[in-house]
Scaffold this motif. Structure first.
Motif, PDB file in Angstrom:
ATOM      1  N   LYS B   5      22.736 -45.881  21.139  1.00 57.51           N
ATOM      2  CA  LYS B   5      23.334 -46.436  19.925  1.00 57.51           C
ATOM      3  C   LYS B   5      22.443 -47.536  19.354  1.00 57.51           C
ATOM      4  N   VAL B   9      20.945 -47.676  15.730  1.00 63.37           N
ATOM      5  CA  VAL B   9      21.133 -48.821  14.827  1.00 63.37           C
ATOM      6  C   VAL B   9      19.781 -49.291  14.303  1.00 63.37           C
ATOM      7  N   PRO B 323      24.856 -62.122  22.511  1.00 60.44           N
ATOM      8  CA  PRO B 323      23.509 -62.522  22.079  1.00 60.44           C
ATOM      9  C   PRO B 323      22.441 -61.520  22.529  1.00 60.44           C
ATOM     10  N   ASP B 325      22.788 -58.317  22.929  1.00 59.53           N
ATOM     11  CA  ASP B 325      22.832 -57.115  22.085  1.00 59.53           C
ATOM     12  C   ASP B 325      21.973 -57.305  20.847  1.00 59.53           C
ATOM     13  N   GLN B 329      18.576 -55.354  19.876  1.00 60.78           N
ATOM     14  CA  GLN B 329      18.452 -54.629  18.612  1.00 60.78           C
ATOM     15  C   GLN B 329      17.125 -54.975  17.920  1.00 60.78           C
TER      16      GLN B 329
END
Ligand SMILES: Nc1ncnc2c1ncn2[C@@H]1O[C@H](COP(=O)(O)OP(=O)(O)O)[C@@H](O)[C@H]1O
Ligand SMILES: [Mg+2]
Lengths: 251, 405
Positions: B5, B9, B323, B325, B329
């Protein structure tokens, strides 16, 4: 320890702007029980948003204690706070705070992206369901700039609902809505409240506050009024009345 | 948050902001492409020069007339015709360390064949010149010792001359006139291409040494002597012997300086290496500078991008992103951008190296290590400068990140 879902004790929040110190919240103590529907009122600058941000664990108070579900929030680390926001709190911002260039469906699904415990089996279906609940089932692929202010507000509400939290904090959720949509949102809130959700809704409109079971008024960061509304209005009934009025006018 | 995911993203965010993604990648693309181009060309020309030096000949020794100073006044190299056929004869007769010896006499002039004419260099050499210089024939044969002795009017053409004078005819057996002297073509040399200095090595005619000396030149002066030492180990001995024989032939007093200069391959290699070394250094520093500029570009865009997205970070934190995550990303996004940019950079660098190489007549040698290091370096720069501001934003209070302007 009481069964209060939210307990603020002697909360202060000061902002220092150079020499001047703004006392946004000044020794505020307050309890909200599970299943309550509370309206927060007060003039602009009275500290409503500041209080909501602290309740939503988005901001930390300068001093004072905050217990959520009996847990002292100040003892939680950043990771635990994130998980608390993700699973326990649905927050509706005054300015929507939707991701730009991102569809309504993706915006609503955002909290589920961080659902570590995989509590939701089908995030996509859940997001669609939440959008349908706010009456936007036909706007899934619209991006924020393709939606009206009221529609963006409803996407923000759907995003707060999507993780099925026990409490929803909404900062002026009807500020951008016409009277009809306002009634729809209040009807939705009342329905959720009947299902057991706790609701804390900021509004500056007295009519809107009449749908809540308890009314709190702030002034200069202090509690001015805290009273029970013995007979809250029924938004669903008012909605029906408005609709019949309209059809009468047409006929 | 699940890894696939996160990647999704990141990909969506890249696709959503195409212009910003492109700008971020541009720094990487330019950096990687320029390094790969420069290094490929640098290493390519190095390899070219080494190849050309090796093809100069086996254990080659070259003798040239040297400068003669009289009364402290130097006349400069070749100021006196110090080499003659007598020198060559003496070397052939007495040298034990030399396998082959050949004079080189150069003349230039107009060459006419039928209705075609061409201006070129005529080089008079011994029959064994082919062996000394590692030359190959394409067609026909080189001249013999007998033809040399007889001053036979036979010519072996370089490829360029053959193509110019006999565009649609086999030159072997044909006739031509060099400065009005009739010659018979007996062979064509295999193509040599350009020299390191950019000269066309095929624009030449070979003829027997005596023929050129007596029929096209003054009958006296020879320009060079080329000789082959018996082996690469005995180059020094061969050089000593050559010096001794020429000094005695020239009757130089013991105190007199040599009136000739001997150069061998190692010297030529040294010069060539120095030249390419300087070239490679120059190219590498240009590449280094462009990589640095590319890195600064990435840094700028990443800083701006993350700052510009502080609100987005705030929203993600507000709905429950940890944080870590947010960091993951941005890390994945920067890594994907870097990889993508690196890939495009490699491809454009390779095609640029190939194109420029073609244009300049230099071969491009791609060094996989350089490619790897470059991509890793730029990738690291991209990730680092994305990571740093993202970490700062991820450590903000959500409300501060949301309020950021
Ligand atoms: N980040 C901030 N920095 C400085 N002052 C602030 C900040 N946020 C709020 N304030 C001040 O705190 C007071 C309360 O603000 P707010 O809670 O937003 O009021 P409300 O939502 O009731 O209109 C105001 O005087 C406002 O100017
Ligand atoms: Mg406010």
């Amino acid at each position: 320890m009481s069964a209060a879902q939210i307990r603020l004790s002697h909360i202060c929040k000061f902002f220092s702007l150079g020499e001047v110190e703004v006392r946004a919240l000044d020794d505020l103590s307050l309890e909200i029980d599970r299943g309550e529907f509370v309206a927060i009122m007060g003039s602009s600058g009275s500290g409503k948003s500041t209080m909501m941000n602290i309740l939503g664990c988005l901001d930390t108070p300068t001093s004072g204690g905050y217990h959520f579900d009996g847990i002292a929030v100040e003892t939680l680390n950043r990771r635990q706070l994130a998980d608390l926001r993700n699973t326990k709190i649905g927050f509706v911002f005054q300015g929507f705070n939707l991701l730009p260039r991102t569809t309504a469906l993706e915006n609503v699904g955002l909290p589920l992206l961080y659902d570590r415990h995989r509590a939701v089996a089908d995030p996509q279906a859940r997001s669609i369901e939440a959008l349908q609940r706010v009456g936007l089932g036909d706007r899934l692929d619209h991006e924020p700039n393709q939606l009206s202010g009221g529609q963006q507000q409803r996407v923000a509400i759907a995003r707060a609902l999507v993780t099925d939290p026990p409490i929803i904090l909404a900062d002026e959720p009807t500020g951008n809505l016409d009277s009809h949509t306002t009634l729809e949102v209040m009807a939705l809130f009342q329905e959720l409240n009947r299902e057991g959700l706790t609701l804390v809704v900021v509004t500056h409109e007295t009519e809107v506050a009449e749908y809540a079971g308890r009314l709190i008024e702030l002034r200069d960061g202090m509690l001015l009024r805290d009273e029970v509304n013995p007979q809250p209005r029924d938004a669903q009934a008012d909605l029906l009345e408005l609709q019949t009025e309209k059809s009468d006018a047409l006929a | 948050m699940r890894w696939h995911k996160l990647i999704l993203v990141a990909l969506k965010s890249i696709a959503r902001n195409k212009m910003r993604s492109l700008l971020t990648m541009l720094g990487i693309i330019i950096g990687v492409a320029s390094v790969i181009t420069m290094v490929a060309l640098g290493e390519g020309s190095q390899a070219d020069i080494e190849g050309q030096v090796a093809s100069l000949g086996t254990n080659l020794l070259m003798v040239r007339p040297g400068s003669v100073s009289s009364g402290g006044v130097s006349g400069g190299a070749g100021s006196r015709p110090s080499l003659t056929m007598d020198d060559v004869a003496r070397l052939e007769k007495y040298a034990t360390q030399l396998r082959w010896v050949s004079a080189e006499i150069r003349a230039s002039g107009q060459v006419i064949a039928g209705s075609n004419n061409w201006s070129t260099t005529i080089k008079g050499v011994a029959p064994n010149y082919l062996s000394i210089r590692n030359y190959e024939m394409e067609n026909g044969s080189f001249f013999t010792a007998r033809e040399s002795k007889m001053r036979a009017k036979v010519a072996v053409l370089g490829k360029t001359v053959a193509d110019e004078l006999f565009p649609d005819q086999d030159p072997v057996g044909a006739r031509l006139r060099i400065r009005n002297v009739p010659f018979k073509v007996i062979g064509v040399m295999a193509e040599k291409g350009q020299s390191a200095m950019g000269n066309d090595q095929d624009d030449i005619i070979f003829a027997p040494d005596n023929t050129v000396l007596y029929r096209l030149s003054n009958g006296k002066t020879i320009h060079d002597i080329s000789a082959s030492a018996i082996s690469s180990e005995t180059m020094d001995a061969a050089k000593e012997e050559l010096t001794a024989l020429l000094r005695s032939e020239h009757r130089l007093a013991a105190t007199a300086e040599d009136d000739f200069v001997i150069r061998d391959q190692t010297e030529i290699v040294a010069i060539a290496t120095r030249v390419t070394g300087t070239l490679t250094l120059l190219l590498s520093s240009i590449a280094g500078v462009s990589l640095l500029v590319g890195g600064i570009g990435i840094m700028n865009i990443m800083l701006v991008s993350v700052t510009e997205r502080t609100r987005e970070i705030g929203i993600r934190l507000a709905v429950g992103a940890r944080p870590l995550d947010v960091l993951a990303q941005f890390l994945i996004e920067a890594a994907i951008l870097s990889l993508l940019g690196g890939l495009i950079g490699i491809l454009s660098g390779l095609s640029a190296a190939w194109g420029v190489g073609k244009l300049l007549g230099v071969s491009a040698v791609v060094n996989p290590t350089v490619v790897l290091i470059t991509v890793l370096f730029t990738g690291a720069v991209g990730v680092f400068f994305g990571f740093y501001p993202a970490r700062k934003a991820a450590n903000l209070n959500p409300i501060d990140a949301l309020r950021y302007e």
